[in-house]
Design an enzyme around this catalytic site. Sequence first.
Site, mmCIF file in Angstrom:
data_model
loop_
_atom_site.group_PDB
_atom_site.id
_atom_site.type_symbol
_atom_site.label_atom_id
_atom_site.label_comp_id
_atom_site.label_asym_id
_atom_site.label_seq_id
_atom_site.Cartn_x
_atom_site.Cartn_y
_atom_site.Cartn_z
ATOM 1 N N SER A 66 0.818 -1.208 0.000
ATOM 2 C CA SER A 66 0.000 0.000 0.000
ATOM 3 C C SER A 66 0.856 1.264 0.000
ATOM 4 C CB SER A 66 -0.902 0.033 1.230
ATOM 5 O OG SER A 66 -1.619 -1.164 1.329
HETATM 6 N N1 SAH Z 1 -0.627 -4.539 4.006
HETATM 7 C C1 SAH Z 1 -0.048 -5.020 2.820
HETATM 8 C C2 SAH Z 1 -0.928 -4.765 1.643
HETATM 9 C C3 SAH Z 1 -1.019 -5.940 0.758
HETATM 10 S S1 SAH Z 1 -2.257 -5.838 -0.487
HETATM 11 C C4 SAH Z 1 1.317 -4.399 2.627
HETATM 12 O O1 SAH Z 1 1.601 -3.430 3.294
HETATM 13 O O2 SAH Z 1 2.097 -4.906 1.832
HETATM 14 C C5 SAH Z 1 -3.517 -6.848 0.172
HETATM 15 C C6 SAH Z 1 -3.203 -8.290 0.387
HETATM 16 O O3 SAH Z 1 -4.392 -8.916 0.792
HETATM 17 C C7 SAH Z 1 -2.728 -9.045 -0.831
HETATM 18 O O4 SAH Z 1 -1.455 -9.548 -0.564
HETATM 19 C C8 SAH Z 1 -3.751 -10.160 -0.999
HETATM 20 O O5 SAH Z 1 -3.156 -11.369 -1.398
HETATM 21 C C9 SAH Z 1 -4.338 -10.268 0.392
HETATM 22 N N2 SAH Z 1 -5.674 -10.839 0.498
HETATM 23 C C10 SAH Z 1 -6.748 -10.643 -0.294
HETATM 24 N N3 SAH Z 1 -7.807 -11.349 0.173
HETATM 25 C C11 SAH Z 1 -7.381 -11.986 1.290
HETATM 26 C C12 SAH Z 1 -8.012 -12.865 2.220
HETATM 27 N N4 SAH Z 1 -9.265 -13.209 2.095
HETATM 28 N N5 SAH Z 1 -7.262 -13.321 3.230
HETATM 29 C C13 SAH Z 1 -5.962 -12.996 3.375
HETATM 30 N N6 SAH Z 1 -5.325 -12.186 2.519
HETATM 31 C C14 SAH Z 1 -6.022 -11.678 1.498
#
Ligand code: SAH
Length: 667
Positions: free
Chosen positions: A62
Amino acid sequence: MADFARQRQRMVERQLAGRGITDARVLEAMGTIPREAFVAGTMHEFAYEDSPLPIEAGQTISQPFIVARMLQAAELDESDSVLEIGAGSGYAAAVMAALAACVHAVERHPELADLARQRFEALGYRNIQLRVGDGSGGWPEAAPFDAILAAAGGPAVPDVLRRQLAIGGRLVMPVGETLHRQRLVKVTRVEEDRFEHEELDEVRFVPLVGSYGWSEQDAAPVPAMEPVAARAPVDGGGLPDLIRAAMEPLPELDDPAFGRLFDRYADARVVLLGEASHGTSEFYRARAAITRRLIEAHGFTIVAVEADWPDAAALDRYVRGRPATRDEPIFQRFPTWMWRNREVARFIDWLRRHNAGRPAEAQAGFYGLDLYSLDSSIRAVLDYLDKVDPRAAQVARHRYGCLMPWSKEPAQYGRMALSAGYALCEKAVVQTLRELLARRMEYAQADGEHFLDAAQNARLVSNAEAYYRAMYYGSAESWNLRDSHMFETLEHLLAAGGPQSKAVVWAHNSHIGDARHTEMGQVREELNLGQLCRQRFGSAAALIGFGTHTGTVAAADDWDEPMKEMDVVPSRQDSYERLFHEAGQPRGLLDLREGVHPDLCRRLAEGRLERFIGVIYRPDTERWSHYVECSLPRQFDGYTWFDETRAVEPLGEEPRTGTADTWPFGL
Ligand code: SAH
């Protein structure tokens, strides 16, 4: 080489505190945690950019501001237990771990979870538990949580998640009816069965895929490398039609009518002509056509370009019909194609024909504004002093000796000065410049014609010394020194030409479009030549940008790598270029001066992405390597559009052989 601590501090100041993040603990944690450790090596240089970045598995880390915004809303306390859904790179979880007692994090992609675990291990986090799976239903065994943060967007807040909040607990999650557009929602459990609901900002996250989120089919395919929180509206909302109506079609490049269309800018003291890449034929030919017109019909006599002073000085001698003074080939340093190309050669020959038979003061000259010629500038100063004042030459030789060991690789000088802790050669170069300027009258008698050239070289050595030192303090300082040097050089040229003198400048859009209306100025504190000209000359400076949608470009994969002809990726959906492409004109001029198209300018002024291709082009990381958020109508007074463009034609692959060797004199 990159100074991450400094970039991090700047991120906190500009992107977070500057945008209303006030929670001191969030600012401190994000000012400490190394974000670069959470992205792949190739993305390190972009770690502190004001945007989301791609990570493995087609996901994103993000944007820093969004992480801070969510954490501020979650009001974490050091005794809190926190759940994160969608750990991705692990970055946000690491920040939470610094703010709370323990973090439970879930990630559905095993590949991402593995990498995140390795990072936690390497950085010594002991209060994060990470598991692979669907986190949309929470982590019931570890509940209740004082805070739950979801980094992926679902269609609604699942009840099972709200139920895992402690009384007083806060849940922050992007919620939206469509896959990629959401509103940040905050739910507080005030009593066992009472929840308060608050809507925060509009955001764009990747979808939450799972039993309480979107189905796998809904979400597929997840577009790779899509920013989750892009701020530019994607659809043009009728803008392409407005652009088509306002844009004036341009004739063929060699039609004299082409230059005439730019007569509206001819009252300016300085007309700055940009380019969206350093290797595009149309941009060079258009600038040549406009410049010819400004010289022939409007009294412009200075052509100042983003090139090294000594090399441009050789071309200046040529266009004025003077003999060559150096027998070395010019424009030998990377990127050679930028000035050693057919398009420039044709313009130079035209300039020579134009000047032939005119008195010196009525001739138009060709000058370099840049400061990368430390070595040849030192030699030029010494050559001049040898002629006019051999004793002073000896002193200067001794003083410049301080820089000599590094003159071929001046970046080493910066590193050396940094480790020595002081500006090793500053006094020596400043002193040489001062004495040269102080003896102006005396030297002018011995050789007045070349005094300006020698003084400029001495000035360049002095500014270059500071430039190479600054390179090690961060990119903004050295960028600013470079653009200030260009501006100073332009001012000297105008002063030398007298109060009526007028100049045309050729440099990249990044130097010419007013930096105050780009991320460069607003986030990175960078200024540029166009901005300095506006501040000094007001409406007597005309800033004209150039752009393209697709085609080919001459560029390299990396610094000092060979030039290639590369395909230019069609412009992004959320860019200015795409709006112009959709306007459907093969080429045109959009007049952006105040009051000409006020409604269109107002609508275009809202920030969007704009593409900048330099001498290096990296299509694979295009969004982060080449697109910058800008306000185009505020950057420029005019925008010249070529929907499809092609690469410049270099004068020869092997500059040391054949006719190109002694260009222009040998041709
Ligand atoms: N906080 C993270 C943002 C990652 S983007 C950072 O700082 O890097 C959001 C993430 O949510 C992705 O990696 C995606 O794979 C995950 N995601 C989406 N649906 C999900 C679910 N149901 N359970 C766990 N992870 C999920």
